[in-house]
Scaffold this motif. Sequence first.
Motif: not given
Length: 157
Positions: A79-102
């Motif tokens: 679980x995380x708050x909205x700011x933590x979730x935005x950081x979580x998204x940024x981490x994946x965007x910075x990693x260079x992955x092409x697709x993130x699937x929820x």
Amino acid sequence: MTIKLIAIGKTDNKQLTSLIDDYTKRLGYYIKFHLDIIPDIKNSKNLSEVQQNKKEGELILKKLNTNAILILLDENGKQMDSVGFSSYLQKYMNSGIKELVFVIGGPYGFSEDMYKKANGKLSLSKMTFSHQMIRLFFIEQLYRGFTILKNEPYHHR
């Protein structure tokens, strides 16, 4: 990067569908986003919970690209708050992955195969919500996360 949300079963409520469509459209300003709905399993009343989970899992796994990062929306996830979730998204965007699937599972959660394949689990709340409501809540949180990353006024800290 593309973000995909996979869910089982259609949303019958027109008001929810309208809100989901609205946030999906808003997300398009920030990232490629796709909502992929898998039809309900036919004759599921004749299946055990384990059999239904397995069939749903097989259908979900067929939708995944080989290099996709898979995150299960699961009540026992992180679980995380909205700011933590935005950081979580940024981490994946910075990693260079092409697709993130929820993935939002069916009424009985996920199969063992899904848990084995997953790269992580995320919980939106300890409370239980309908699968249709979770779609809206999750897509809104994606949108909120991107407005936080862009320092836009949607999210009030």
